[in-house]
Each structure stands twice: as C-alpha cells, then as structure tokens.
Design an enzyme around this catalytic site. Sequence first.
Site, PDB file in Angstrom:
ATOM      1  N   PHE A   1       6.439  -3.128  -7.627  1.00 42.02           N
ATOM      2  CA  PHE A   1       5.199  -3.434  -8.348  1.00 42.02           C
ATOM      3  C   PHE A   1       3.971  -2.822  -7.704  1.00 42.02           C
ATOM      4  CE2 PHE A   1       4.674  -6.777  -5.131  1.00 42.02           C
ATOM      5  CZ  PHE A   1       3.294  -6.747  -4.951  1.00 42.02           C
TER       6      PHE A   1
ATOM      7  N   LYS B   1      13.446   2.642 -14.104  1.00 38.52           N
ATOM      8  CA  LYS B   1      13.278   1.191 -14.309  1.00 38.52           C
ATOM      9  C   LYS B   1      12.119   0.753 -13.415  1.00 38.52           C
ATOM     10  CE  LYS B   1      13.869  -2.579 -12.991  1.00 38.52           C
ATOM     11  NZ  LYS B   1      12.749  -3.523 -12.754  1.00 38.52           N
TER      12      LYS B   1
ATOM     13  N   GLU C   1       8.971  -4.953 -13.381  1.00 41.79           N
ATOM     14  CA  GLU C   1       8.672  -5.731 -14.598  1.00 41.79           C
ATOM     15  C   GLU C   1       7.316  -6.416 -14.499  1.00 41.79           C
ATOM     16  OE1 GLU C   1      10.714  -6.294 -12.194  1.00 41.79           O
ATOM     17  OE2 GLU C   1      11.275  -8.405 -11.928  1.00 41.79           O
TER      18      GLU C   1
ATOM     19  N   SER D   1      11.768  -4.165  -1.672  1.00 45.64           N
ATOM     20  CA  SER D   1      11.914  -4.959  -0.452  1.00 45.64           C
ATOM     21  C   SER D   1      13.258  -4.658   0.225  1.00 45.64           C
ATOM     22  CB  SER D   1      11.829  -6.444  -0.810  1.00 45.64           C
ATOM     23  OG  SER D   1      12.829  -6.748  -1.761  1.00 45.64           O
TER      24      SER D   1
ATOM     25  N   CYS E   1       3.175  -0.711   1.283  1.00 46.19           N
ATOM     26  CA  CYS E   1       4.254  -0.625   2.261  1.00 46.19           C
ATOM     27  C   CYS E   1       3.784   0.050   3.537  1.00 46.19           C
ATOM     28  CB  CYS E   1       5.428   0.144   1.686  1.00 46.19           C
ATOM     29  SG  CYS E   1       4.989   1.841   1.333  1.00 46.19           S
TER      30      CYS E   1
ATOM     31  N   GLU F   1       7.468  -9.681   6.507  1.00 46.88           N
ATOM     32  CA  GLU F   1       6.562  -8.808   5.752  1.00 46.88           C
ATOM     33  C   GLU F   1       5.791  -9.712   4.787  1.00 46.88           C
ATOM     34  OE1 GLU F   1       8.224  -6.185   2.750  1.00 46.88           O
ATOM     35  OE2 GLU F   1       6.622  -4.743   3.118  1.00 46.88           O
TER      36      GLU F   1
HETATM   37  P1  NAD Z   1      11.349  -5.916  -5.071  1.00 50.35           P
HETATM   38  O1  NAD Z   1      12.402  -5.558  -4.101  1.00 50.35           O
HETATM   39  O2  NAD Z   1      11.181  -7.342  -5.456  1.00 50.35           O
HETATM   40  O3  NAD Z   1      11.554  -5.110  -6.457  1.00 50.35           O
HETATM   41  C1  NAD Z   1      11.758  -3.723  -6.475  1.00 50.35           C
HETATM   42  C2  NAD Z   1      12.560  -3.362  -7.723  1.00 50.35           C
HETATM   43  O4  NAD Z   1      13.836  -3.999  -7.633  1.00 50.35           O
HETATM   44  C3  NAD Z   1      11.906  -3.835  -9.017  1.00 50.35           C
HETATM   45  O5  NAD Z   1      12.077  -2.834  -9.991  1.00 50.35           O
HETATM   46  C4  NAD Z   1      12.683  -5.097  -9.346  1.00 50.35           C
HETATM   47  O6  NAD Z   1      12.769  -5.336 -10.741  1.00 50.35           O
HETATM   48  C5  NAD Z   1      14.058  -4.816  -8.781  1.00 50.35           C
HETATM   49  N1  NAD Z   1      14.736  -6.048  -8.343  1.00 50.35           N
HETATM   50  C6  NAD Z   1      14.159  -7.191  -7.901  1.00 50.35           C
HETATM   51  N2  NAD Z   1      15.101  -8.098  -7.585  1.00 50.35           N
HETATM   52  C7  NAD Z   1      16.291  -7.522  -7.831  1.00 50.35           C
HETATM   53  C8  NAD Z   1      17.655  -7.957  -7.696  1.00 50.35           C
HETATM   54  N3  NAD Z   1      17.955  -9.178  -7.240  1.00 50.35           N
HETATM   55  N4  NAD Z   1      18.631  -7.092  -8.024  1.00 50.35           N
HETATM   56  C9  NAD Z   1      18.352  -5.857  -8.476  1.00 50.35           C
HETATM   57  N5  NAD Z   1      17.076  -5.400  -8.635  1.00 50.35           N
HETATM   58  C10 NAD Z   1      16.061  -6.212  -8.302  1.00 50.35           C
HETATM   59  O7  NAD Z   1       9.968  -5.324  -4.482  1.00 50.35           O
HETATM   60  P2  NAD Z   1       8.503  -5.542  -5.026  1.00 50.35           P
HETATM   61  O8  NAD Z   1       8.086  -6.938  -4.717  1.00 50.35           O
HETATM   62  O9  NAD Z   1       8.380  -5.051  -6.410  1.00 50.35           O
HETATM   63  O10 NAD Z   1       7.707  -4.507  -4.103  1.00 50.35           O
HETATM   64  C11 NAD Z   1       7.247  -4.826  -2.818  1.00 50.35           C
HETATM   65  C12 NAD Z   1       8.227  -4.377  -1.761  1.00 50.35           C
HETATM   66  O11 NAD Z   1       8.446  -2.971  -1.868  1.00 50.35           O
HETATM   67  C13 NAD Z   1       7.717  -4.583  -0.355  1.00 50.35           C
HETATM   68  O12 NAD Z   1       8.784  -5.038   0.431  1.00 50.35           O
HETATM   69  C14 NAD Z   1       7.275  -3.203   0.082  1.00 50.35           C
HETATM   70  O13 NAD Z   1       7.291  -2.965   1.470  1.00 50.35           O
HETATM   71  C15 NAD Z   1       8.295  -2.363  -0.592  1.00 50.35           C
HETATM   72  N6  NAD Z   1       7.816  -1.005  -0.729  1.00 50.35           N
HETATM   73  C16 NAD Z   1       8.342  -0.078   0.110  1.00 50.35           C
HETATM   74  C17 NAD Z   1       7.890   1.221   0.049  1.00 50.35           C
HETATM   75  C18 NAD Z   1       8.451   2.254   0.956  1.00 50.35           C
HETATM   76  O14 NAD Z   1       8.118   3.391   0.759  1.00 50.35           O
HETATM   77  N7  NAD Z   1       9.280   1.931   1.915  1.00 50.35           N
HETATM   78  C19 NAD Z   1       6.917   1.582  -0.896  1.00 50.35           C
HETATM   79  C20 NAD Z   1       6.413   0.603  -1.748  1.00 50.35           C
HETATM   80  C21 NAD Z   1       6.884  -0.695  -1.646  1.00 50.35           C
END
Ligand code: NAD
Length: 497
Positions: free
Chosen positions: A150, A174, A177, A227, A282, A382
Amino acid sequence: MTEFIEHWIAGASVAGDAERSGPVYNPALGTEQRRVRFASTADVDAAVEAAAQAFPGWRDTSIARRQQVMFKFRELLAGRTGELAAILTSEHGKVLADAAGEIARGLEVVELACAMPAYTKGEYSENVSTGIDVYTLRQPVGVVGIISPFNFPAMVPLWFFPLAIATGNTVVLKPSEKDPSAAVWLAKLLQEAGLPDGVLNVVHGDKVAVDALLHHPTVRSISFVGSTPIAQYIYATATANGKRVQALGGAKNHMLVLPDADLDLAADAAVNAGFGSAGERCMAISAVLAVEQVADEFVAKVAERMSRLTTGDGTRGTDMGPLITREHRDKVAGYLDIATADGASLVVDGRGAEVDGDPNGFWLAPTLVDRVPTTSSVYRDEIFGPVLSVVRVSGYEEGLEIINSSRYGNGTAIFTNDGGAARRFQREVTVGMVGINVPIPVPVAYHSFGGWKDSLFGDAKAYGARGFDFYTQEKAITSRWLDPSHGGLNLGFPQHD
Ligand code: NAD
C-alpha cells in the site's frame, strides 16, 4: 451509490465474479470513498489468460516499437503527474508534494525501460572453435506476476512493470487493496501510449488473488513487495511452484550518528526520513543510534525541528498526512504505551496533537522516543508509522553491532565527517543499501534496489541491471555454418580446435 474499482483485463474494466469487495478509505477524512472488487481464482485465471494470449504478439513486436510505447508512456506520465498525485493523496493520505516525489522516482524506471536495448543486447564470441561462433540472447520469460504494497501505490508497480513490458513480457499486477486506483490509472495510461490490450492486466484483491497467481502454472515469475512474513510465504510458495521470485520484505532502518557528524544536517535528515510519508516507507529511518556524548544535543535538535512540522490533510500543504487505516493508526499509537512501560522516554507525543484536517482522519503526529532499549518491541518491530526511536550507544562499534544484529537489512545511514569511519561502515555493515550522510539511500534507477537478510528473499533486486536480468532468460547459441572440412563422426564430448 457505491462506486467500485474494477479489474483491468485485456484492456477493459471488468467486474469479475464481484462476490467480494473491500473498502477504500480517504484516510484524511476517515471515510470509505469507494469499494474495490476482490478477484476470485476465476478472475485471476481470466487475467492470466489475457496475458498469455497477448504474449506471443508482444514478444515478437520489434524493440523499436516497444521502445516507442515506453517513450510515449513516459511523456504522458510526466505530463499528468498532478492527476496521479491527487489519486495517491486521496487513497493513501501522503501529502501531494510527497506523492509527486513518488511518481518522479517511478518515472526514472520508465526512463530506464526506454534504455532496454542497451541492457538486453546479449554477447557474441566469434570463432570460439574453428568456424564456430557462440552468442547469447536475452528473451522474455512470459507471463509475470507483480504483487505490490500500500505504501507506494504508484512507485512500486513502476519498479517492475516498465522493465517487464519493455523486455517483451506480459503482466498481471495485483496492487494493494488499500489504495488500488493508481494501478488501474497507470494501466489505462499505457493503453493510451499504444500498449496492446492484454499486455498489462490489473486484478484486485487479497490472499485469494495472490494465491491464484502463485499457483498458476502459466505465471513464470513473481515480483513481490510487502511485509516480511508475507514475503517469506510468497517466496516459499512461488519457488515451490517452479517460478523465479524476487520478494522484497520489511525493514527497520538505522541511522548511526557519530560525535563528529554535522548535527544540524543529521537532525534534518532524521526528521525528513523519519516522518516523510508518515513513516510508512520501507526506507524510513525508524531508529537513530546516537553516540552518547552528542545524544542530548541531537535529541534537542530533532525535537525543535519536529515542533515546526504540521500534520494534516495532504491537499492543504501540510508536512505530514494521516496513516493508512484506523487499525494501523491505533496499532502504531499502541507502541507508545509499550515504550513508556519498557522504560523509554516520550520526548514528543503525537497522540492528540493539533491537526489541520477532519477529526475522523487516521491521525498520529510525529513522535519521538528517546532511550529506547533494544530489547523493546518498539525498537525490534517494524512500526511503519511516524515514530522515531533514539537508541543511545557508546560509539561506532556498538552502533555497528546493533545494526548487524537486526534481522532486517534494507537501508541504513551513517552521519559523520570522518571518511575513514564512513568507509569502514560501508564495508562492515550487513545491509543492502547504505547512505553516507544521506538518510534514504534509494538507488537511482540504473542501480538496483534491494535489501539483505529478512528484507529480501531471492537473489534478484528490483530494477537496474538486475531487473532486466530478472525479466529475461539467457539463451546461448553455438553456431556453425556448413563447412565441409568439419564433417565426420566423433562421439566424444565437443572440444575446440
Ligand atoms: P503486506 O505484506 O500486508 O501486503 C503486500 C501485498 O501482499 C498486498 O498486495 C496484499 O494484498 C498482499 N497480502 C497481504 N496479506 C497476504 C496474505 N496473507 N497472503 C497473500 N498475500 C497477502 O504489506 P503492506 O502493509 O501493504 O506494505 C507495507 C510493508 O511493505 C512494510 O513491511 C514495508 O516495509 C514493506 N515494503 C517493503 C519495501 C521494500 O522495498 N523492501 C518497499 C515498500 C514496502
């Protein structure tokens, strides 16, 4: 009447099964402004099928033509940044200037994609054996999946799909959401730039949609950002299904402030990197390791700068916007009670601070916590919000030890005027992206982005040369054109003469 954000499949809006949907908030107002369709497995299948249908034609489209689409896309995107920034601010909450900055960093990758021919032209060795030449080609992998978080609804998809498309792949994206509109907006803009239908498809949803992509036999690769627990799951599942995977995970980024640092520069950097985008980056700095002898002065400088920040609706010219959802805001605020219970001192408390925005928005103003013990979850987790922790250290050695003991290794920074210390740090620190007097060392597009340890699963970083490698597979050709002097039978392993 409720407005729905639809999938984008084969160049058209598609409602799909439409059985499930989720809320899309305006975080500055605290209200649900739209709903987003959640894809079923059948919806994802339809998107993959569209991408598979489009693949042969797009793969065989000339490099010149593919480049022209990218150049046009770049031109359109640069000209309509304001429109996209407004979408980001309304669904994510980040302030307009920050949204424009996110788009600018995404544009860099589109520009890199225009340089695709230089990165994928292969190699040629003439006469490796008498009359035999060997050359390598880089060819697209096929249908690729991209799953994004997000916090950068435009930039993270832009880290991946321009390179994937320029190199001749077709894509199913994808997005998160929580703020899905940017992805659809970008897909429509690409259509306007001349991209054939089916080359870039967008499906919305949750685990159901993600799992359908991870298990689909036609999907050849997965690029994931999110994450760490989800990144681990994505990596394990997609590799078990034979796909190539780059799964970028979470972070806890440290900034080490040595006594000889320019403390004003370091305090500016800590505030900018800690609270930009409400800490939902991030590469945000979330822990400052301040050497004890300058820690009091440093903390005072940071607190003074924080007193000048404004928090509020991102459309009103404030410095910092709201958090993404009410649940997330409450979770982040919950860490402040833990901080006090764990013996840390709350120097600036963002709860209940004055806000230039609707009282129902998901607000938490910048917060500073000093003397955070490294055993506290405030330090270890985090938090992903506007909470900057200061951990006091005795010197370089202890600071380095703390950073290298972290499970995360995304970004880090050292602030010092000692070139020797900086050089030692860049060599010794176990982190993928290092800043020297630079707090958010996100590499430019022609270098690659990615962390170490639990911040990246798989060995392929995003964009840059590694990005082109990820979206292409190498083929080596050994060729001999008929020469009668080389005929004859020989069952031995081929050798050179
Ligand atoms: P998230 O892991 O909750 O979601 C990421 C994606 O995974 C979304 O599209 C979500 O719909 C999907 N998802 C969520 N739960 C899932 C599940 N149980 N099974 C399968 N898919 C699932 O992350 P977020 O809250 O959207 O974003 C923030 C996180 O992203 C932070 O941890 C941040 O550090 C990380 N991030 C990392 C970088 C990097 O370059 N390393 C860059 C941006 C964000």
